[in-house]
Structure formats: C-alpha cells, structure tokens
Write an enzyme that holds these catalytic residues in place. Sequence first.
Site, mmCIF file in Angstrom:
data_model
loop_
_atom_site.group_PDB
_atom_site.id
_atom_site.type_symbol
_atom_site.label_atom_id
_atom_site.label_comp_id
_atom_site.label_asym_id
_atom_site.label_seq_id
_atom_site.Cartn_x
_atom_site.Cartn_y
_atom_site.Cartn_z
ATOM 1 N N ASP A 85 -1.679 -6.043 -10.500
ATOM 2 C CA ASP A 85 -1.445 -4.608 -10.341
ATOM 3 C C ASP A 85 -1.370 -3.953 -11.710
ATOM 4 O OD1 ASP A 85 -1.251 -4.763 -7.572
ATOM 5 O OD2 ASP A 85 0.944 -4.693 -7.525
ATOM 6 N N MET A 86 -1.666 -2.644 -11.766
ATOM 7 C CA MET A 86 -1.508 -1.926 -13.035
ATOM 8 C C MET A 86 -0.243 -1.075 -12.976
ATOM 9 S SD MET A 86 -2.464 -1.531 -16.043
ATOM 10 C CE MET A 86 -4.152 -2.116 -16.267
ATOM 11 N N GLN A 106 -6.978 2.751 -13.330
ATOM 12 C CA GLN A 106 -6.444 4.006 -12.768
ATOM 13 C C GLN A 106 -7.324 5.179 -13.207
ATOM 14 O OE1 GLN A 106 -2.950 3.171 -14.937
ATOM 15 N NE2 GLN A 106 -1.702 2.657 -13.152
ATOM 16 N N ARG A 159 -9.811 -3.387 -8.890
ATOM 17 C CA ARG A 159 -9.327 -2.432 -7.889
ATOM 18 C C ARG A 159 -9.274 -1.077 -8.586
ATOM 19 N NH1 ARG A 159 -3.412 -3.243 -6.705
ATOM 20 N NH2 ARG A 159 -4.009 -4.825 -5.180
ATOM 21 N N LYS A 162 -6.179 5.891 -8.034
ATOM 22 C CA LYS A 162 -5.904 7.094 -8.837
ATOM 23 C C LYS A 162 -4.849 6.807 -9.898
ATOM 24 C CE LYS A 162 -6.979 10.620 -5.353
ATOM 25 N NZ LYS A 162 -6.407 11.648 -4.443
ATOM 26 N N GLY A 163 -3.862 5.991 -9.558
ATOM 27 C CA GLY A 163 -2.729 5.745 -10.472
ATOM 28 C C GLY A 163 -1.504 6.471 -9.948
ATOM 29 N N THR A 193 -8.062 3.820 -1.986
ATOM 30 C CA THR A 193 -7.710 5.230 -1.792
ATOM 31 C C THR A 193 -7.583 5.534 -0.305
ATOM 32 O OG1 THR A 193 -8.356 7.513 -2.246
ATOM 33 C CG2 THR A 193 -10.155 5.982 -1.807
ATOM 34 N N HIS A 194 -6.753 6.556 0.001
ATOM 35 C CA HIS A 194 -6.676 7.074 1.371
ATOM 36 C C HIS A 194 -7.250 8.478 1.419
ATOM 37 C CE1 HIS A 194 -3.084 4.738 0.187
ATOM 38 N NE2 HIS A 194 -3.402 4.020 1.246
ATOM 39 N N ARG A 237 12.419 3.524 -6.848
ATOM 40 C CA ARG A 237 11.697 3.605 -8.119
ATOM 41 C C ARG A 237 10.363 4.337 -7.936
ATOM 42 N NH1 ARG A 237 10.779 1.119 -13.302
ATOM 43 N NH2 ARG A 237 8.643 0.447 -13.303
ATOM 44 N N ARG A 238 9.650 3.961 -6.857
ATOM 45 C CA ARG A 238 8.377 4.641 -6.580
ATOM 46 C C ARG A 238 8.591 6.142 -6.456
ATOM 47 N NH1 ARG A 238 6.053 0.260 -7.075
ATOM 48 N NH2 ARG A 238 6.026 1.171 -9.118
HETATM 49 C C1 LIG Z 1 -4.300 -1.034 -2.115
HETATM 50 C C2 LIG Z 1 -3.718 -0.136 -3.141
HETATM 51 C C3 LIG Z 1 -3.242 -0.675 -4.323
HETATM 52 C C4 LIG Z 1 -2.725 0.151 -5.313
HETATM 53 N N1 LIG Z 1 -2.364 -0.401 -6.515
HETATM 54 C C5 LIG Z 1 -1.959 0.422 -7.506
HETATM 55 C C6 LIG Z 1 -1.702 -0.089 -8.795
HETATM 56 O O1 LIG Z 1 -1.846 -1.283 -9.078
HETATM 57 N N2 LIG Z 1 -1.293 0.793 -9.755
HETATM 58 C C7 LIG Z 1 -1.141 2.124 -9.495
HETATM 59 O O2 LIG Z 1 -0.785 2.877 -10.411
HETATM 60 N N3 LIG Z 1 -1.361 2.625 -8.263
HETATM 61 C C8 LIG Z 1 -1.772 1.816 -7.274
HETATM 62 N N4 LIG Z 1 -2.028 2.338 -6.033
HETATM 63 C C9 LIG Z 1 -1.603 3.714 -5.713
HETATM 64 C C10 LIG Z 1 -2.678 4.731 -6.037
HETATM 65 O O3 LIG Z 1 -2.809 4.824 -7.431
HETATM 66 C C11 LIG Z 1 -2.326 6.123 -5.480
HETATM 67 O O4 LIG Z 1 -1.123 6.565 -6.017
HETATM 68 C C12 LIG Z 1 -2.204 6.154 -3.967
HETATM 69 O O5 LIG Z 1 -3.186 5.379 -3.355
HETATM 70 C C13 LIG Z 1 -2.371 7.587 -3.464
HETATM 71 O O6 LIG Z 1 -3.629 8.085 -3.866
HETATM 72 P P1 LIG Z 1 -4.834 8.341 -2.847
HETATM 73 O O7 LIG Z 1 -6.099 7.997 -3.546
HETATM 74 O O8 LIG Z 1 -4.587 7.652 -1.576
HETATM 75 O O9 LIG Z 1 -4.880 9.908 -2.714
HETATM 76 P P2 LIG Z 1 -3.756 10.976 -2.246
HETATM 77 O O10 LIG Z 1 -4.389 12.308 -2.513
HETATM 78 O O11 LIG Z 1 -2.436 10.696 -2.861
HETATM 79 O O12 LIG Z 1 -3.681 10.697 -0.737
HETATM 80 C C14 LIG Z 1 -4.735 11.047 0.145
HETATM 81 C C15 LIG Z 1 -4.173 11.174 1.524
HETATM 82 O O13 LIG Z 1 -3.705 9.894 1.944
HETATM 83 C C16 LIG Z 1 -2.479 9.998 2.607
HETATM 84 N N5 LIG Z 1 -1.468 9.274 1.840
HETATM 85 C C17 LIG Z 1 -1.559 8.801 0.582
HETATM 86 N N6 LIG Z 1 -0.440 8.106 0.255
HETATM 87 C C18 LIG Z 1 0.361 8.163 1.338
HETATM 88 C C19 LIG Z 1 1.632 7.668 1.651
HETATM 89 N N7 LIG Z 1 2.358 6.942 0.801
HETATM 90 N N8 LIG Z 1 2.148 7.928 2.900
HETATM 91 C C20 LIG Z 1 1.440 8.624 3.803
HETATM 92 N N9 LIG Z 1 0.230 9.143 3.559
HETATM 93 C C21 LIG Z 1 -0.297 8.913 2.359
HETATM 94 C C22 LIG Z 1 -2.189 11.455 2.744
HETATM 95 O O14 LIG Z 1 -2.733 11.905 3.962
HETATM 96 C C23 LIG Z 1 -2.929 12.063 1.603
HETATM 97 O O15 LIG Z 1 -3.279 13.399 1.818
HETATM 98 C C24 LIG Z 1 -2.603 1.544 -5.062
HETATM 99 C C25 LIG Z 1 -3.079 2.079 -3.868
HETATM 100 C C26 LIG Z 1 -3.655 1.275 -2.933
HETATM 101 C C27 LIG Z 1 -4.207 1.896 -1.696
#
Ligand SMILES: Cc1cc2nc3c(=O)[nH]c(=O)nc-3n(C[C@H](O)[C@H](O)[C@H](O)COP(=O)(O)OP(=O)(O)OC[C@H]3O[C@@H](n4cnc5c(N)ncnc54)[C@H](O)[C@@H]3O)c2cc1C
Length: 302
Positions: free
Chosen positions: A127-128, A156, A178, A181-182, A220-221, A282-283
Amino acid sequence: MPANPLHKLMIGAMPLMPRALTWRFSRRYIAGTHLDDAYRAVRELNEVGCTGTIDVLGEDITNQDQVNTALQLYRETLDGIQDNALQCGISVKLSELGLRFDVDGCESAMRALMSSARQHENFVRIDMEDSSVTSVTLDIYRELRRDFDQVGAVIQSCLHRSAQDVADLMAEGPTDIRLCKGIYIEPEDIAFTDADDIRDSFSELLDQLLEGGARVGIATHDPVLVERAEASIKRLGIEKDQYEFQMLLGVTERLRKRLVADGHSLRVYVPFGELWYQYSMRRLRENPNIAGHIIKNLFVRN
Ligand SMILES: Cc1cc2nc3c(=O)[nH]c(=O)nc-3n(C[C@H](O)[C@H](O)[C@H](O)COP(=O)(O)OP(=O)(O)OC[C@H]3O[C@@H](n4cnc5c(N)ncnc54)[C@H](O)[C@@H]3O)c2cc1C
C-alpha cells in the site's frame, strides 16, 4: 480536496461517541476483528466472482515486537488463504513493518514476508501511505522486485510526481501497479487539490501504465473514471490478464456487480483486525471528507 467544515466537525465529535456506535459506522468497510472474519468475507466475494486482498489493520507501529507480531499475522493470513483455497492476496503498509523507525529492518521484514508469499504462490501489494514515505516505499518495492515476481506497488494520481515515478518504474523493469487517487490530504505544492485535476491525472496515468505494458489494478469507485478506464481498455486492446478493477469492501457494490457481469476481473480490499477503531479514526482524521460517505451510507446503499 479541501476538507468540508461539517465533516471536520463530525470527526471532532467521533471520539465522544461510544465505540459500539463507531462500529456501526465502520463495520460496512471492515470484515471484522479476526482472521476468520476476513476469510468469510473473501469466501463470499469469491462466490460472486470477485477476488480479494486482505489487509491486516495496523500501521505506524513503534517497536520490533510489533513488527514481529504483524509479520506473524500476515504469515498466518497466507497460510489460511491457501488452506481455505481462497482467491486472495495480501496488502501491506510498510509502516506496519517498522518503516518509520528502521528502514533496513522494514525491508528485511518484507523480504521474509515475500519468501512466505512465494512458497504460497501468492501476491503482496505494498500500500502507499502519505507523501513523506513515497520515495522510500518505491525504493523498497524496486529492491524487492529484483528478487520476487509477486510484488506490486501503488501510485496515487493526486501527486505531481506520479507520472515521473511511473515512467521510471516502467523503464526499470516489469511493473505491477495499483492506481488510486490517494487518500491522504497533501500540500498544494506536491499534489493536485482540485477533484477534476486528480481525475485527469488518474486517466493519464492509467493510459501511461497500460500503453507501457504494466499490470494495473484500477482502484476507484468513481463512475467517471471507471467509464474512462473501460474506454481505454477497449481502445488500446488491453488483454484481461493485464488489468483488474479494485474496490474497497462495502463501497459501490452495484458498480462492482456491473463490472463483474461485464466480464472484468475485480478485486476487493478486505481490511480486518483488532485495530479497526484506530484505523477508522485515523482514516477519518486524515481525510474528513470520508465522513460524507459514512453519513450517506447510513441512508443510501450505492
Ligand atoms: C482497492 C483500493 C486500494 C486503495 N489503496 C490505497 C493506497 O494504498 N493508498 C492510498 O492513498 N489510497 C488508497 N485507496 C484509496 C483511494 O486513494 C481513494 O481515496 C478512494 O478510493 C476514494 O477515491 P475514488 O476514486 O473511489 O473516488 P471518490 O470520488 O472518492 O469516490 C467516488 C464515489 O465512490 C463512492 N465512495 C468512495 N469511497 C467511499 C466510501 N468510503 N464509502 C462509500 N462510498 C464511497 C461514492 O459514491 C463516491 O461518490 C485505495 C482504494 C481502493 C479502492
């Protein structure tokens, strides 16, 4: 992205809430406190066509005993994944293996973990964490991949440096990344802070990785990014074994199902452990905007 004042207020109030109430907020994102909870979550995911990656909760530990405990738990996790015939890897934060107090010791611990993973023919994703450890994390990844095939890193898209990091990593050898966004809030001089800029950076990095032949976990979601990724995969004629989508446990399950139904590989990140409370708090402190998702999740299933 700047933190919403309402979300900041909510985070401030969370330590005053009973743990049981905090668990109500967190349990959707965390498999449980024990390894069996993680195995159960992964088994359910495997049954619906998703793979998993298990994260043993814990980070920023301060002594060698804690490193040994984390290492032992990760080894047990690898054993259990094999014994239960689960389709699942592991995700590790280097700060959980002592990165912040002993870099060489952390690399040795990772080497020990990689040897176990190799015996189990399993995969380890590093993980980063926040930008203070980006360089050292990528350096350890570089060292490990010289000796082990089944290791990957995270890039990220919020960081300005990421395009250069990707170019350097790909120039040096086979790369498994992987892309996300970060999650950490970073200063403007090193990171994009505008949501559209972070998105555009994500799409550019994804194309850079796919065109350069890297294996990519598209984490990403964000429906806009998912749609753009699908377009890139099609346009570039990317084979199924070069990419997978990745999502967090409990998030955007409808989108997850749609991607699986369309034939894409999809891996779900499954955190578990006794330290769920510290992890959740923390998150939330790191990025108070997550509180917006949590509030929404109390009412809406997306
Ligand atoms: C498998 C995985 C591994 C990851 N590993 C790292 C890592 O190593 N280091 C790091 O810095 N970050 C990591 N992340 C987190 C990532 O950087 C983002 O902060 C996170 O995925 C939210 O960004 P998004 O691209 O989903 O877009 P967003 O714009 O944040 O989300 C898009 C949509 O997804 C939904 N959504 C997103 N998050 C949530 C939530 N928690 N609860 C409910 N709905 C939500 C919402 O509907 C939102 O509108 C990881 C994410 C994933 C999926």
